[in-house]
Design an enzyme around this catalytic site. Structure first.
Site, short mmCIF file in Angstrom:
data_model
loop_
_atom_site.label_atom_id
_atom_site.label_comp_id
_atom_site.label_asym_id
_atom_site.label_seq_id
_atom_site.Cartn_x
_atom_site.Cartn_y
_atom_site.Cartn_z
N GLU A 8 46.44 -16.38 -24.49
CA GLU A 8 45.59 -15.72 -25.63
C GLU A 8 45.98 -16.27 -27.04
O GLU A 8 45.16 -16.44 -27.98
CB GLU A 8 45.89 -14.31 -25.67
CG GLU A 8 45.03 -13.55 -24.36
CD GLU A 8 45.51 -12.06 -24.36
OE1 GLU A 8 45.07 -11.59 -23.15
OE2 GLU A 8 46.04 -11.54 -25.18
N LYS B 191 41.02 -4.12 -34.07
CA LYS B 191 39.70 -4.17 -33.61
C LYS B 191 38.66 -3.80 -34.61
O LYS B 191 39.28 -3.07 -35.46
CB LYS B 191 39.67 -3.32 -32.26
CG LYS B 191 40.46 -3.89 -31.25
CD LYS B 191 40.06 -3.20 -29.97
CE LYS B 191 40.80 -3.77 -28.76
NZ LYS B 191 40.53 -3.36 -27.31
N ARG C 119 53.21 -3.46 -26.71
CA ARG C 119 52.81 -2.54 -25.89
C ARG C 119 53.13 -1.09 -26.18
O ARG C 119 52.33 -0.19 -26.08
CB ARG C 119 52.48 -2.93 -24.57
CG ARG C 119 51.70 -4.07 -24.40
CD ARG C 119 51.74 -4.75 -22.99
NE ARG C 119 51.17 -4.17 -21.97
CZ ARG C 119 49.82 -3.91 -22.10
NH1 ARG C 119 49.10 -4.70 -22.69
NH2 ARG C 119 49.15 -3.23 -21.15
P1 CMP Z 1 42.12 -4.02 -24.43
O1 CMP Z 1 43.61 -3.66 -24.52
O2 CMP Z 1 41.43 -4.82 -25.52
O3 CMP Z 1 41.82 -4.54 -22.91
C1 CMP Z 1 40.49 -4.37 -22.55
C2 CMP Z 1 39.69 -3.35 -23.21
O4 CMP Z 1 38.49 -2.64 -22.44
C3 CMP Z 1 40.56 -2.18 -23.62
O5 CMP Z 1 41.69 -2.53 -24.58
C4 CMP Z 1 39.31 -1.27 -23.99
O6 CMP Z 1 39.22 -1.31 -25.29
C5 CMP Z 1 38.27 -1.53 -23.25
N1 CMP Z 1 37.95 -0.59 -22.33
C6 CMP Z 1 36.81 0.19 -22.34
N2 CMP Z 1 36.76 0.77 -21.36
C7 CMP Z 1 37.74 0.61 -20.73
C8 CMP Z 1 38.36 1.32 -19.25
N3 CMP Z 1 37.63 2.26 -18.77
N4 CMP Z 1 39.33 0.93 -18.98
C9 CMP Z 1 40.26 0.02 -19.43
N5 CMP Z 1 39.88 -0.62 -20.85
C10 CMP Z 1 38.43 -0.23 -20.96
#
Ligand code: CMP
Length: 140
Positions: A128, A11, A87
């Site tokens: 994805e 990211k 993960r």
């Molecule tokens: P990602 O695994 O890319 O999937 C969704 C993204 O939302 C997560 O990682 C975070 O970068 C972002 N995010 C921001 N706030 C939250 C939250 N409260 N809970 C989960 N994801 C969040």
């Protein structure tokens, strides 16, 4: 163990701090192979489409703005149990809860600026991967 493919995104918070190589080293160290990779700047439309499942969540707009704020490195990772393995090496979404030694524990700034994304299941991994790569761009 099944050989799987999963989508990974390094990211903007990580590319801004020049952490791409250190993150890839962690992925490779966990037994994952980079079989496709590109550095891109996402458009708002592409980022919104990618995170469409989160559209109703309160963090959606901030998340999209963050994801388009700088370059990202989009990858396909391959390996035994690649989805779960990725993960595991990423660590929990919230870096405060991520296990020591994981990418997010070491590099993430907060729950939004959490350095990496990884697909969460075989169906989402397939979707994805297809969202970002043509089959011919993936070289195992
Ligand atoms: P990602 O695994 O890319 O999937 C969704 C993204 O939302 C997560 O990682 C975070 O970068 C972002 N995010 C921001 N706030 C939250 C939250 N409260 N809970 C989960 N994801 C969040």
């Amino acid at each position: 163990m099944p050989v799987e493919r999963t989508l990974s995104i390094i990211k903007p918070d990580a590319t801004a701090r020049n952490l791409t190589g250190r993150i890839i080293a962690k992925l490779e160290g966990a037994g994952l192979r980079v079989v496709a990779q590109k550095r891109v700047r996402l458009s708002r439309e592409v980022a919104e489409g990618f995170y469409a499942v989160h559209r109703a969540r309160p963090f959606f707009n901030d998340l999209v703005s963050f994801m388009i704020s700088g370059p990202v490195v989009v990858q396909v990772l391959e390996g035994d149990n690649a989805i779960a393995r990725n993960r595991e090496v990423m660590g929990a979404t919230d870096p405060a809860k991520a296990a020591p030694g994981t990418i997010r524990a070491e590099f993430a700034e907060n729950i939004e600026r959490n350095s990496v994304h990884g697909s969460d299941a075989p169906e989402t991994a397939a979707q994805e991967i297809a969202y970002f790569f043509a089959g011919t761009e993936i070289v195992g």
